[in-house]
Motif scaffolding. Structure first.
Motif, PDB file in Angstrom:
ATOM      1  N   GLU A 269     -62.821 -37.496  11.859  1.00 20.73           N
ATOM      2  CA  GLU A 269     -62.741 -36.043  11.903  1.00 20.73           C
ATOM      3  C   GLU A 269     -61.358 -35.515  11.542  1.00 20.73           C
ATOM      4  O   GLU A 269     -61.223 -34.445  10.979  1.00 20.73           O
ATOM      5  N   GLN A 270     -60.305 -36.254  11.923  1.00 26.83           N
ATOM      6  CA  GLN A 270     -58.981 -35.648  11.814  1.00 26.83           C
ATOM      7  C   GLN A 270     -58.272 -35.997  10.508  1.00 26.83           C
ATOM      8  O   GLN A 270     -57.054 -35.995  10.443  1.00 26.83           O
ATOM      9  N   GLY A 271     -59.038 -36.304   9.517  1.00 23.70           N
ATOM     10  CA  GLY A 271     -58.416 -36.571   8.224  1.00 23.70           C
ATOM     11  C   GLY A 271     -57.644 -37.868   8.201  1.00 23.70           C
ATOM     12  O   GLY A 271     -56.623 -37.977   7.541  1.00 23.70           O
ATOM     13  N   GLN A 272     -58.131 -38.872   8.950  1.00 24.98           N
ATOM     14  CA  GLN A 272     -57.427 -40.153   8.922  1.00 24.98           C
ATOM     15  C   GLN A 272     -57.620 -40.847   7.581  1.00 24.98           C
ATOM     16  O   GLN A 272     -56.772 -41.587   7.131  1.00 24.98           O
ATOM     17  N   ILE A 273     -58.821 -40.648   7.014  1.00 26.27           N
ATOM     18  CA  ILE A 273     -59.117 -41.342   5.756  1.00 26.27           C
ATOM     19  C   ILE A 273     -59.383 -40.315   4.676  1.00 26.27           C
ATOM     20  O   ILE A 273     -60.195 -39.411   4.855  1.00 26.27           O
TER      21      ILE A 273
ATOM     22  N   TYR B  79     -57.972 -43.322  15.661  1.00 25.42           N
ATOM     23  CA  TYR B  79     -57.337 -43.374  14.342  1.00 25.42           C
ATOM     24  C   TYR B  79     -58.109 -44.300  13.409  1.00 25.42           C
ATOM     25  O   TYR B  79     -58.372 -43.966  12.255  1.00 25.42           O
ATOM     26  N   PHE B  80     -58.496 -45.475  13.933  1.00 25.97           N
ATOM     27  CA  PHE B  80     -59.134 -46.450  13.062  1.00 25.97           C
ATOM     28  C   PHE B  80     -60.582 -46.088  12.744  1.00 25.97           C
ATOM     29  O   PHE B  80     -61.042 -46.250  11.630  1.00 25.97           O
ATOM     30  N   PHE B  81     -61.307 -45.603  13.760  1.00 25.83           N
ATOM     31  CA  PHE B  81     -62.749 -45.481  13.571  1.00 25.83           C
ATOM     32  C   PHE B  81     -63.239 -44.056  13.502  1.00 25.83           C
ATOM     33  O   PHE B  81     -64.381 -43.814  13.165  1.00 25.83           O
TER      34      PHE B  81
ATOM     35  N   PRO C  94     -51.876 -47.403  10.140  1.00 26.90           N
ATOM     36  CA  PRO C  94     -52.556 -48.613  10.629  1.00 26.90           C
ATOM     37  C   PRO C  94     -51.659 -49.530  11.451  1.00 26.90           C
ATOM     38  O   PRO C  94     -52.052 -49.972  12.531  1.00 26.90           O
ATOM     39  N   ILE C  95     -50.427 -49.804  10.966  1.00 22.67           N
ATOM     40  CA  ILE C  95     -49.650 -50.799  11.718  1.00 22.67           C
ATOM     41  C   ILE C  95     -49.164 -50.242  13.046  1.00 22.67           C
ATOM     42  O   ILE C  95     -49.128 -50.958  14.039  1.00 22.67           O
ATOM     43  N   SER C  96     -48.792 -48.963  13.092  1.00 24.60           N
ATOM     44  CA  SER C  96     -48.312 -48.470  14.384  1.00 24.60           C
ATOM     45  C   SER C  96     -49.469 -48.373  15.372  1.00 24.60           C
ATOM     46  O   SER C  96     -49.304 -48.649  16.557  1.00 24.60           O
ATOM     47  N   ALA C  97     -50.653 -47.993  14.887  1.00 26.93           N
ATOM     48  CA  ALA C  97     -51.803 -47.935  15.793  1.00 26.93           C
ATOM     49  C   ALA C  97     -52.132 -49.329  16.322  1.00 26.93           C
ATOM     50  O   ALA C  97     -52.407 -49.514  17.509  1.00 26.93           O
ATOM     51  N   MET C  98     -52.049 -50.330  15.415  1.00 27.30           N
ATOM     52  CA  MET C  98     -52.306 -51.697  15.854  1.00 27.30           C
ATOM     53  C   MET C  98     -51.279 -52.128  16.901  1.00 27.30           C
ATOM     54  O   MET C  98     -51.618 -52.722  17.920  1.00 27.30           O
TER      55      MET C  98
ATOM     56  N   LEU D 233     -54.833 -46.721  28.317  1.00 27.16           N
ATOM     57  CA  LEU D 233     -56.036 -45.973  27.954  1.00 27.16           C
ATOM     58  C   LEU D 233     -55.732 -44.969  26.846  1.00 27.16           C
ATOM     59  O   LEU D 233     -56.463 -44.856  25.858  1.00 27.16           O
ATOM     60  N   ILE D 234     -54.606 -44.253  27.009  1.00 24.54           N
ATOM     61  CA  ILE D 234     -54.261 -43.230  26.012  1.00 24.54           C
ATOM     62  C   ILE D 234     -53.984 -43.893  24.666  1.00 24.54           C
ATOM     63  O   ILE D 234     -54.453 -43.432  23.614  1.00 24.54           O
ATOM     64  N   ALA D 235     -53.233 -45.015  24.722  1.00 23.87           N
ATOM     65  CA  ALA D 235     -52.908 -45.698  23.468  1.00 23.87           C
ATOM     66  C   ALA D 235     -54.172 -46.189  22.780  1.00 23.87           C
ATOM     67  O   ALA D 235     -54.324 -46.057  21.563  1.00 23.87           O
ATOM     68  N   TYR D 236     -55.109 -46.732  23.561  1.00 20.47           N
ATOM     69  CA  TYR D 236     -56.372 -47.188  22.982  1.00 20.47           C
ATOM     70  C   TYR D 236     -57.124 -46.020  22.379  1.00 20.47           C
ATOM     71  O   TYR D 236     -57.656 -46.127  21.266  1.00 20.47           O
ATOM     72  N   ALA D 237     -57.174 -44.910  23.127  1.00 18.71           N
ATOM     73  CA  ALA D 237     -57.904 -43.749  22.616  1.00 18.71           C
ATOM     74  C   ALA D 237     -57.330 -43.340  21.273  1.00 18.71           C
ATOM     75  O   ALA D 237     -58.058 -43.133  20.293  1.00 18.71           O
ATOM     76  N   ALA D 238     -55.985 -43.270  21.213  1.00 15.79           N
ATOM     77  CA  ALA D 238     -55.342 -42.831  19.974  1.00 15.79           C
ATOM     78  C   ALA D 238     -55.630 -43.824  18.849  1.00 15.79           C
ATOM     79  O   ALA D 238     -56.044 -43.439  17.749  1.00 15.79           O
TER      80      ALA D 238
END
Lengths: 641, 488
Positions: free
Chosen positions: A59-63, A54-56, A95-99, A45-50
């Motif tokens: 707010e946190q300056g991901q893009i 991150y992808f979508f 992107p790759i680590s989140a994937m 769950l935590i990994a999915y949340a992160a």
């Protein structure tokens, strides 16, 4: 930092490992298994949340300006050698680590659930779950590493967990030797990895991924044109690093450990030897891709090794009779697709589509290959054998497994709309863009893939109707079928994920469209191969045997994996052992041991000689004391004057 | 007199308060509740050790006789850690039949000696230093003789007493030479007045005598001869205290004296003396350790050779040396106390103290064997345990000075590490590999003993890996550390 909760995905599994490892024996099997699975669920769950944030999220300056940022969520200094050469431990989100977070936790969770049924009643059940937690921890640590040294540490840790899990049935000699083989071969490859790291960090003065990849030109230039044996040292460093990756990802000729690793429990094969650990090499190259793509020579080596492995493994898979071996060689072949895809990728070719394709295939392959392995586990569970000859007609007994396996086969063969179609199509596009040679080569291998997968499918589920006696196979329990259903659904829909928007080499969006010229051809080839397999293996008949007879030599060679293991045996035993190890052993026994024996004897007699000093009489003590003080003064005077 | 000067020594005052509380508890509580004294002492001291972290002061007091800096502060805190472990470890022993009547003395004397060591660490004047040295030495003689029904205990105490007095005499003789040459007892004054270049032969003798005096506390060869008899004869709780805490304090004080008093000008003189001492200490300590069958004597000689390694930090005489010395002492405390924890647990239960009795211990007491194995690995310096890192850092600190003699010295120390590995592994081999039936039956050690052993084990595993601890020591020595809002 907003993502700092991500550290929990590392903490929970390691705590679980320590907990189950230390007090697991005192828990009941069920408690240990459920506890491990629940902890894995929370981690997922935590990994999915992160990953999803991150992808979508925005707010946190991901893009920033359409470019996904590399966020160093956490980076603590562990060892500091010099100002620049610092070993840090941290978490890098990109992107790759989140994937990978999604891939690892999904498959790991499914395997945790599946094992509740599969490993039921096994001795050492708690130990098994402890090792699964250790593996998950190591693998997650590997993908979120902020620097190459941290990656190396976790790299070795996954090697250890793999060793422990392959040798889980440590009373079986085959399992023990397989675990040793896996460990030694990958360790040998890791020697190259370590050397590569040392060379790279020596010249660039950093271990840090972000520093290395944000300015790859500077990294290459830092070697200042230094060469070794005619090649630039940077090419050496990158090739050596790739050697580590090739070992872990079972690339030819370092692939020999993976088929044997199938001696481990089947869920372990699904998790470690199909979906996650074996793609670490792909991940490694992808991680350093901006640097790699500047070294044309290394990229060519990667491409060639990938292509050779893909063909070799596919050829061997066509004739194996052990279902897990077929899957193992199919894994090697598919990973080779990913490696080739990275090898042919260039930033200027279709905006580096090969990189994205490789990651896409990694993702979809993890899902459908885990599915296939878990199905194989259910089948083995039902018929108590790995051999195809003991199976046949299972579709009547195991309908869910039949459908799931079929979905897996269609996905890996690249039939629309299953996941493999989309990712394999992108790989072929990238290959043709680089050179038609690679494109045609991979198309042929893709056809072989479809053929051997359906050969496997028909041999298990159709072919003949053997008499199972009173051991009638039956569907696996719910804990085992649920993961099958879940992964089947993922294998169907995963292809529609807009990967081009999410994971690209420069982390910018990439518009992909299906290249029907390539996709159509490969679909035709795949369908043709499937039809061929259907004709040959749907019903029991003598044609396959006759075909094998007509080219017996080739068939046997492929069955024996083209004698690669024998070649290794020859090189290690006849050449290395006889010519190098024996003399070294002699030197070790006579010279080295002799020296130490002498040292020990001298020590021993010296200690016998000095024992009088410790007489026990206090007068003696005082004399020695005074003499010592005088001696000190004397030494000082002599040394000064 | 300005009484506010006492505020410069909050740690000493805090320890004094602990001592008084224990003393009052011992004197005025009813006989029945005295059984709680050991726990009471541990809790009070633990509270003090924690409160200690808010007591950092920087500055001097009593016209410069006493100095408090970040590094004295941290060194005292390290000793507190060891002291706390010793206190917890000895709870069961001090409630045993023969000890119970006199346990009050045990704790009071122990706290007194710790007070003496605090003074040794902070003293910047030889008068205060000698007071500290004697306060730290003499009560220990009483502690060594604590088992008054045992003959060995008497013998050990007598030997300790005699050699302590003798070494004090030598030490003070050396001091009187120094005073004669400089006319001062302040460290700083002596250093500045010696620069003039005075009577070299007399000065060399003085330095030799001073080194011999402190060398006694550290049990450096050839001033070590009391060690084995005393370690064997004294109660195990006292032995473990002697082997770690008093050594740690002496090592720190030694470095301060050599650097601050005899400074860089005469470093050539004492460097060569130390080289000789270190080589003798490590080598002879090892040679004797190999032949010991009594585990306490064995640990005595192992601690002698460990003291030799600690001296490498003194030889370095730079910031890195001091940091690695403090780190070494911390690691040595947890490793050695883990070993002594096992020894005393076994001794309290069965009275067995021979290494041969440990044969096959693994089968009867796996956890104790495991703890002992970790302790031996750490003492021998096998990675990834703390002992490896402490040896590594102390070697690095010594090599930093970069002279050829140091390289040779470190090489000899390294060779000795291999020799030491041999005898440490002998213990491990006895426990794990010997197939004999163990004569020590399975037993459950007391809760307090287990707490102490677990604390030590965690220390052995984590102190080395958590590199921030060593980095912290370096920061402390360079005095650029901020603790709990106290500005530097």
């Amino acid at each position: 930092m907003e993502f700092s909760y991500t550290v929990a995905v590392l903490i929970i599994p390691i705590v679980m490992f320590l907990f189950l490892g230390i007090v697991g024996v005192k828990l009941s099997k069920k408690t240990a298994g459920v506890l491990g699975t629940c902890a894995m669920g929370v981690t997922t769950l935590i990994a999915y949340a992160a990953a999803l944030t991150y992808f979508f999220g925005t707010e946190q300056g991901q893009i920033v300006d359409g470019v996904r940022q590399q966020l160093e969520v956490m980076n603590i200094t562990w060892l500091e050698f010099t100002e620049n050469l610092v070993i840090k431990l941290g978490i890098l989100l990109d992107p790759i680590s989140a994937m990978m977070l999604i891939v690892i936790t999904t498959v790991s969770l499914m395997v945790h659930i599946y094992s509740l049924g599969y490993m039921d009643g096994e001795k050492g059940f708690q130990r098994y779950y402890a090792f699964l937690s250790l593996f998950t921890f190591s693998m997650l640590g590997l993908v979120v590493a902020t620097n190459i040294f941290q990656m190396y540490i976790f790299w070795e840790l996954v090697g250890v967990s793999s060793y422990l899990l392959i040798g889980f049935y440590y009373t079986l000699p085959a399992a023990v030797s397989a675990s040793k083989k896996a460990f030694i071969v990958t360790r040998f490859a890791d020697l190259g990895f370590l050397l590569g790291i040392l060379i790279l960090s020596f010249y660039t003065d950093t271990f840090d991924f972000v520093t290395l990849t944000s300015n790859p030109g500077a990294a290459i230039a830092s070697a200042g044109g230094a060469t070794f044996m005619g090649c630039s040292v940077m090419a050496w460093a990158l090739t050596l690093i790739f050697m580590g990756g090739a070992g872990k990802s079972a690339m030819f000729p370092l692939h020999i450990w993976l088929p044997d690793a199938m001696e481990g429990p089947t869920p372990v094969s699904a998790l470690i030897h199909a979906a996650t650990m074996v793609v670490a090499g792909v991940y490694l190259v992808a991680r350093l891709f901006p640097v790699y793509c500047l070294e044309e020579g290394t990229m060519t080596i990667i491409t060639v090794i990938g292509c050779v492995t893909a063909l070799y493994a596919a050829a061997v898979a066509c004739v194996q009779s052990d279902i897990k071996r077929v899957l193992a060689f199919s894994t090697i072949s598919q990973i080779a697709f990913m490696i080739t895809s990275l090898g042919v990728a260039r930033p200027e070719l279709h905006e580096g589509v090969g990189y994205m394709a490789s990651m896409f295939h990694l993702f979809t392959h993890a899902m459908f290959k885990a599915l296939l392995f878990l199905c194989a586990g259910a089948i083995i569970h039902a018929v108590h054998s790995n051999e195809m000859s003991k199976m046949g007609g299972l579709r009547k007994y195991m309908p869910i497994c039949n459908i799931a396996f079929l979905i897996g086969c269609l996905a890996i063969s690249g039939i629309w709309p299953f996941a493999g179609f989309f990712s394999k199509d992108e790989i072929l596009v990238a290959a043709y863009a680089n050179s038609p040679v690679w494109g045609i080569w991979l198309s042929v291998v893709a056809g072989m893939t479809a053929f051997y997968m359906f050969r496997l499918y028909y041999k298990i589920f159709w072919w003949n109707n053997p008499d199972y006696g009173h051991h009638t196979p039956h569907e696996a329990p719910m804990t085992m079928t649920f993961p099958l259903i879940f992964l089947s659904l993922v294998s169907i829909v995963a292809g529609f994920i807009p990967f081009g928007d999410l994971v690209t080499w420069n982390r910018e969006g990439l518009t992909t469209h299906i290249n029907w010229g390539v996709a159509g051809t490969s679909t035709v080839i795949a369908v043709g191969a499937i039809i061929l397999a259907t004709l040959l293996y749907r019903k029991e008949n003598a044609v396959p045997e006759k075909m094998a007879d007509s080219c017996r030599g080739l068939w046997t060679a492929a069955y024996k994996r083209f004698y690669m293991d024998e070649l290794y045996q020859f090189i290690t035993h006849k050449i290395i052992f006889a010519c190098i190890s024996r003399p070294i052993a002699w030197f070790d026994r006579r010279i080295i041991d002799g020296t130490f024996d002498m040292l020990a004897n001298v020590t021993n007699s010296a200690s016998y000689a000095v024992r009088k000093l410790q007489g026990g009489s206090i007068q003696g003590y005082v004399w020695v004391y005074l003499a010592g003080a005088a001696l000190l003064a004397a030494i000082a005077i002599i040394c000064i004057i | 007199m300005d009484y506010s000067q006492f505020l410069m020594m909050p740690q000493e005052l805090g320890l004094l308060a602990v001592f008084l509380l224990v003393f009052l508890f011992d004197t005025f509580m009813p006989k029945k509740s005295l059984g709680a004294l050991p726990v009471f002492t541990s809790v009070i001291f633990g509270a003090f050790a924690i409160a200690n972290y808010f007591m950092l002061m920087r500055g001097t007091a009593f016209s410069g006789m006493f100095e408090s800096t970040a590094s004295t502060f941290v060194m005292k805190s390290i000793l507190n850690v060891g002291m706390l472990i010793v206190l917890v470890q000895s709870i069961k022993w001090s409630n045993s039949e023969f000890v119970a009547v006199r346990r009050g003395e045990f704790y009071e004397l122990l706290l007194t000696t710790l007070f003496g060591m605090y003074l040794m660490i902070s003293a910047r004047h030889f008068l205060l230093f000698v007071i500290g040295l004697e306060t730290a030495s003499l009560p220990l003689a009483a502690l060594v003789a604590f088992n008054k029904n045992r003959y060995e205990s008497h013998e050990a105490a007598a030997k300790y007493m005699f050699t302590a007095i003798f070494s004090s005499a030598i030490f003070m003789l050396g001091l009187s030479f120094v005073y004669g040459l400089t006319g001062s007892m302040y460290f700083a004054d002596i250093a500045s007045r010696l620069v003039g270049g005075s009577n070299t032969a007399l000065l060399i003798t003085a330095i030799a005598f001073v080194i011999a005096g402190v060398g006694f506390k550290l049990s450096l060869v050839p001033f070590h001869l009391w060690t084995a008899d005393v370690y064997q004869g004294a109660p195990t709780a006292v032995t473990s205290y002697l082997s770690v805490i008093s050594k740690g304090a002496a090592a720190y004080a030694f470095l301060v004296i050599l650097v601050q008093v005899f400074g860089t000008v005469y470093s050539v003189v004492w460097e060569w003396m130390l080289y000789a001492l270190i080589i003798l200490t490590i080598t002879l300590g090892n040679l004797f350790a190999i032949r010991q069958r009594n585990i306490k004597r064995f640990l005595a000689f192992s601690s002698i050779s460990q003291a030799g390694y600690i001296m490498l930090g003194v030889v370095a005489a730079n910031e890195l040396g001091l940091a690695s010395l403090m780190f070494y002492v911390l690691v040595y405390i947890v490793s050695n106390l883990a070993a002594f924890g096992v020894v005393s647990a076994i001794e309290n239960f069965s009275g067995k103290v021979s290494i041969d009795d440990y044969n096959g211990l693994y089968k009867t007491n796996p956890y104790l064997s495991f703890t002992m194995m970790l302790a031996m690995f750490s003492l021998a310096g096998i990675p990834p345990f703390a002992g490896f890192f402490s040896k590594f850092f102390i070697f690095v600190g010594a090599l930093e000075t970069g002279s050829v003699a140091i390289y040779v010295l470190v090489l000899i120390a390294l060779i000795n590490t291999i020799v030491s590995l041999f005898y440490y592994l002998l213990v491990v081999k006895a426990m794990f590999i010997r197939q004999d039936d163990c004569i020590i039956p399975t037993f459950r050690s007391a809760c307090s003993e287990r707490i102490a052993m677990i604390a030590c084990t965690l220390g052995i595993i984590f102190i080395g890996i958590a590199s921030c601890i060593y980095t912290f020591m370096v920061d402390v020595v360079n005095d650029n550390v901020m603790m709990f809002g106290l500005l530097k």
